[in-house]
Design an enzyme around this catalytic site. Structure first.
Site, PDB file in Angstrom:
ATOM      1  N   ASP A  53     101.160  47.098  53.230  1.00  0.00           N
ATOM      2  CA  ASP A  53      99.981  46.602  52.516  1.00  0.00           C
ATOM      3  C   ASP A  53      99.602  47.519  51.369  1.00  0.00           C
ATOM      4  OD1 ASP A  53      99.427  44.383  54.125  1.00  0.00           O
ATOM      5  OD2 ASP A  53      98.544  45.687  55.652  1.00  0.00           O
ATOM      6  N   LYS A  95      98.261  42.946  47.783  1.00  0.00           N
ATOM      7  CA  LYS A  95      97.942  42.254  46.531  1.00  0.00           C
ATOM      8  C   LYS A  95      98.816  42.693  45.359  1.00  0.00           C
ATOM      9  CE  LYS A  95      93.206  40.848  47.232  1.00  0.00           C
ATOM     10  NZ  LYS A  95      92.631  41.552  48.350  1.00  0.00           N
ATOM     11  N   MET A 144      84.436  46.574  54.980  1.00  0.00           N
ATOM     12  CA  MET A 144      84.443  45.499  53.978  1.00  0.00           C
ATOM     13  C   MET A 144      83.053  45.173  53.439  1.00  0.00           C
ATOM     14  SD  MET A 144      87.396  43.107  55.625  1.00  0.00           S
ATOM     15  CE  MET A 144      87.261  43.622  57.319  1.00  0.00           C
TER      16      MET A 144
HETATM   17  N1  SAH Z   1      92.897  48.330  59.560  1.00  0.00           N
HETATM   18  C1  SAH Z   1      92.045  49.077  58.656  1.00  0.00           C
HETATM   19  C2  SAH Z   1      90.908  48.231  58.110  1.00  0.00           C
HETATM   20  C3  SAH Z   1      91.381  47.141  57.172  1.00  0.00           C
HETATM   21  S1  SAH Z   1      90.059  46.177  56.537  1.00  0.00           S
HETATM   22  C4  SAH Z   1      91.516  50.318  59.383  1.00  0.00           C
HETATM   23  O1  SAH Z   1      91.707  50.422  60.606  1.00  0.00           O
HETATM   24  O2  SAH Z   1      90.933  51.196  58.744  1.00  0.00           O
HETATM   25  C5  SAH Z   1      89.801  46.940  54.960  1.00  0.00           C
HETATM   26  C6  SAH Z   1      88.502  47.719  54.976  1.00  0.00           C
HETATM   27  O3  SAH Z   1      88.698  48.940  55.648  1.00  0.00           O
HETATM   28  C7  SAH Z   1      87.995  48.100  53.596  1.00  0.00           C
HETATM   29  O4  SAH Z   1      87.222  47.065  53.028  1.00  0.00           O
HETATM   30  C8  SAH Z   1      87.121  49.292  53.919  1.00  0.00           C
HETATM   31  O5  SAH Z   1      85.872  48.882  54.448  1.00  0.00           O
HETATM   32  C9  SAH Z   1      87.902  49.931  55.065  1.00  0.00           C
HETATM   33  N2  SAH Z   1      88.793  51.017  54.609  1.00  0.00           N
HETATM   34  C10 SAH Z   1      90.130  51.036  54.651  1.00  0.00           C
HETATM   35  N3  SAH Z   1      90.605  52.228  54.228  1.00  0.00           N
HETATM   36  C11 SAH Z   1      89.537  52.979  53.907  1.00  0.00           C
HETATM   37  C12 SAH Z   1      89.354  54.308  53.435  1.00  0.00           C
HETATM   38  N4  SAH Z   1      90.386  55.117  53.187  1.00  0.00           N
HETATM   39  N5  SAH Z   1      88.078  54.746  53.232  1.00  0.00           N
HETATM   40  C13 SAH Z   1      87.023  53.966  53.476  1.00  0.00           C
HETATM   41  N6  SAH Z   1      87.138  52.695  53.932  1.00  0.00           N
HETATM   42  C14 SAH Z   1      88.366  52.213  54.144  1.00  0.00           C
END
Ligand code: SAH
Length: 256
Positions: free
Chosen positions: A34, A55, A165
């Site tokens: 991803d 994307k 999100m």
């Molecule tokens: N599976 C991922 C979440 C995916 S959904 C996990 O476990 O972290 C995508 C959301 O995750 C983003 O909109 C944001 O809210 C959060 N996110 C992912 N990576 C991030 C990061 N490095 N710092 C802050 N938020 C993050």
């Protein structure tokens, strides 16, 4: 027919992947990844064919059904397929759909956990999500519905609520939290790009959360509300650590 290993890549920096995740990557023939994962992870599997299903890899973002179909095709073609996901695959990672698609095709799977963004944000700011006495429960919520609007206000579900999100809708989230019954002066911590060199963190309150929008615009962000958002303070009221870098445009107080 091959099998598929789902691996949590962690929140960004390549060295936050687990040892098991790195080992499975090193064995992969093909990796579907991803947009959120660190390109340095490629060095762990230079032998593999890397396919970007986020994307940036396509002129249009592939729909979930297309990704499911690609996974099945890859597992029919290769023995060792890795599906690399940002953070942890089991947290807002569409894992259920992909597991179902593979099960329907009779393809075996394994899931290797990763560091989810909520945990990375807590570590990076040295703000434990649970606190003895005050923070006995934690919830992980998405601020968005399936249709992409802000979810309905529901009463606080835990002493610490962590929202994924929410980055684009911090003003609306603030109103939603007030409607849900959180006092306006409840501490809120916003951390974007947690666990990466470009991390940014800021302190706010529920009533004034909208002020965080500019600072974190266009960056993946975690919003921590309640007990786990408080700085850890020594008896003299000072924070023992300066864990995060303040940003000059910070509308809220920079996190200590
Ligand atoms: N599976 C991922 C979440 C995916 S959904 C996990 O476990 O972290 C995508 C959301 O995750 C983003 O909109 C944001 O809210 C959060 N996110 C992912 N990576 C991030 C990061 N490095 N710092 C802050 N938020 C993050």
């Amino acid at each position: 027919m091959g099998s598929v290993v789902f691996i949590g890549a962690g929140p960004g920096a390549a060295d936050l992947i687990t040892v098991r995740g790195a080992r499975r990557l090193a064995e992969a023939e093909v990796v579907l990844f991803d947009a959120l994962t660190d390109p340095a992870l490629r060095e762990l599997a230079p032998q593999a064919r890397w396919i970007d299903v986020g994307k940036r890899g396509f002129c249009h973002a592939p729909k979930q059904t297309e990704i499911n179909a690609m996974l099945v095709r890859c597992a029919q073609q290769y023995q060792r397929v890795v599906r690399l996901k940002g953070g942890d695959p089991s947290v807002f990672g569409r894992l259920e759909e992909e597991l179902l698609a593979l099960a329907a095709a009779g393809i075996g799977c394994e899931v290797v956990p990763g560091v989810t963004a909520a945990i990375a944000a807590a570590a990076a700011t040295q703000r434990p999500l649970t606190r003895r006495g005050l923070g006995r429960s934690v919830s992980l919520s998405t601020a968005m519905t399936k249709e992409g609007s802000l979810a309905e206000a529901t009463p606080p579900s835990a002493d610490t609520e962590v929202f994924y999100m929410a980055g684009r809708q911090l003003g609306a989230l603030s109103r939603r939290l007030l409607d849900a019954g959180w006092p306006g002066d409840t501490p809120v911590l916003v951390v974007s790009q947690a666990g990466t060199p470009d991390q940014r963190a800021s302190d706010h309150e529920v009533a004034t959360l909208a002020a965080a929008s500019m600072l974190h615009a266009g960056r993946p962000a975690i919003v921590t509300v309640g007990a786990g958002a408080r700085p850890v303070l020594a008896a003299d009221g000072r924070s023992p650590h300066a864990a995060t870098v303040p940003h000059p445009a910070a509308a809220g107080t920079p996190a200590a």
